[in-house]
Scaffold this active site. Sequence first.
Site, PDB file in Angstrom:
ATOM      1  N   HIS A  56       0.331  -0.932   0.341  1.00 20.25           N
ATOM      2  CA  HIS A  56       0.309  -0.362   0.301  1.00 20.25           C
ATOM      3  C   HIS A  56       0.750   1.412   0.259  1.00 20.25           C
ATOM      4  CE1 HIS A  56      -0.034  -0.705   3.772  1.00 20.25           C
ATOM      5  NE2 HIS A  56       0.592   0.318   4.509  1.00 20.25           N
ATOM      6  N   ASP A  70       0.351  -7.705   1.344  1.00 20.30           N
ATOM      7  CA  ASP A  70       0.551  -6.090   1.173  1.00 20.30           C
ATOM      8  C   ASP A  70       1.911  -5.507   1.807  1.00 20.30           C
ATOM      9  OD1 ASP A  70       0.580  -3.255   1.729  1.00 20.30           O
ATOM     10  OD2 ASP A  70      -0.985  -3.579   4.022  1.00 20.30           O
ATOM     11  N   SER A  95       4.559   2.501   7.612  1.00 14.90           N
ATOM     12  CA  SER A  95       4.132   1.409   7.525  1.00 14.90           C
ATOM     13  C   SER A  95       5.799   1.699   6.145  1.00 14.90           C
ATOM     14  CB  SER A  95       2.894   2.583   5.776  1.00 14.90           C
ATOM     15  OG  SER A  95       1.932   1.883   6.583  1.00 14.90           O
TER      16      SER A  95
END
Length: 475
Positions: free
Chosen positions: A160, A189, A288
């Site tokens: 992402h 992911d 992230s």
Amino acid sequence: MTDQFNNQNGYTPQSGQPYQQPNFQHSYQQPVVNPQQPHPAKPSTGRTFGTAFAGAALACVIAFGGFTVYQNVTETPSDSNVTLGASTNTEIQAQSTDDTLPEAVAQKCLPSVAAIDVYTQQTSTDMLGRSTSSSGTLTESSLGSGVVLSEDGYIVTNNHVVAGADALKVTVGGEEYDADVVGTDESSDIAVVKLQGASGLTPIEIGDSDNLTIGEWVMSIGSPFGLEQSVATGIVSATSRSQIMSNAESSGSDGYGYGYGNSSSQSSGYTIYPNMIQTDAAINPGNSGGALVDSNGKLIGINTLITSYSGNYSGVGFAIPVNYAVNIAQQIIEGKTPTHAQLGVSLSTVNSQNAKRYGLKVDSGAYIAAVSAGSGAADAGLEEGDIVTKFDGNAVDSASDLMLDVRSKNPGDTVTLEVNRNGETKQLQVTLGSDESSQAAPTTQNSSKNGSSSGSNELLNRLFNNGSSSQGNAA
């Protein structure tokens, strides 16, 4: 899920927000490649048989991905000889956990954590908000973090973070590089990017996420809100936190200026997160893809999710275990399609309401609606109408439980299923297959390992039955 339940911790800069990144570079200049000179570098700046599965609405977090895996999104060649992680295996000796240990771990690990700036082409919209044209100008649209896996610039991050990127600039070791996406696995992911012209980088030492102790000391490292090279300490709050997140639950900006990366480019499927590490070490938008390391400075997880009402740090963050992440990354680097374990069945969830309605013998579990010919489930003797109640001795209360249990294994693993067949309990040994040939269609279901679920049986059919469809109706 309403917008205030912000989730993915990628950061999207917007005007009018209290934070502004110093020397923020909005435009992207296409690099001039000179084959006779090294890559130019510059200092750093900057988820009733129609019952509802609703449990994840408050809980959080991001929902990106589906089950389509793509490789070679750029012309970056595969590399089957690269060794991931540092060749060293050092331990950190510190007199005080409160003082010198964080300093020592930070000093060791910071050179191995990167800041990733994502650039996309500017588009024009009409009065209805529809995209009409692209100007071709690249502007910074989001940012995240990554972890160095090799001296020549392979970096693991979250899918992402880089999804939809038209260009990437990565800062590591105080230098900025242009980078290419080598490949991604949306359903996990995980993504791998490769720096152009990089050499002599400091790969991180890789730990073992299978041997974590609840309460052990950890440090999160990344670029929260674009603040590169930031560290925060905490503990392993829990392990084996699993979640299935739907794309449709959280696309677009959350109203706080912390968007969901390039969510519009994500498929409408969803992502499976098995056995995540829960930590109270601060994870914020921008973290992230960054590192979660142990007291020896060894990578144990890739920071990925947060649970929060505000979208910012609330003491509950999650990291993808390093053993899982590096396995996927290795397959991507070798030019392979990342594979996951597959049972070969279509499923529906059994609960007390539909058990009573349809006269089922148990009131929880995963109902086998169909079995694929030639699958591990078929070879093991699973039959339509069986209800799986245990997986390797652990209770299975729903279809999503079984999905997550299967994903936590590897193709070829043998597992023990306890099933209820017309009121009789049986134990079956199943050798799991691979989903390599599967091409799952987009879905909109959301479910949680520890909660209820909602969505269509067709979603589960596609996940477990090589894309085929079955209504899975117990009646």
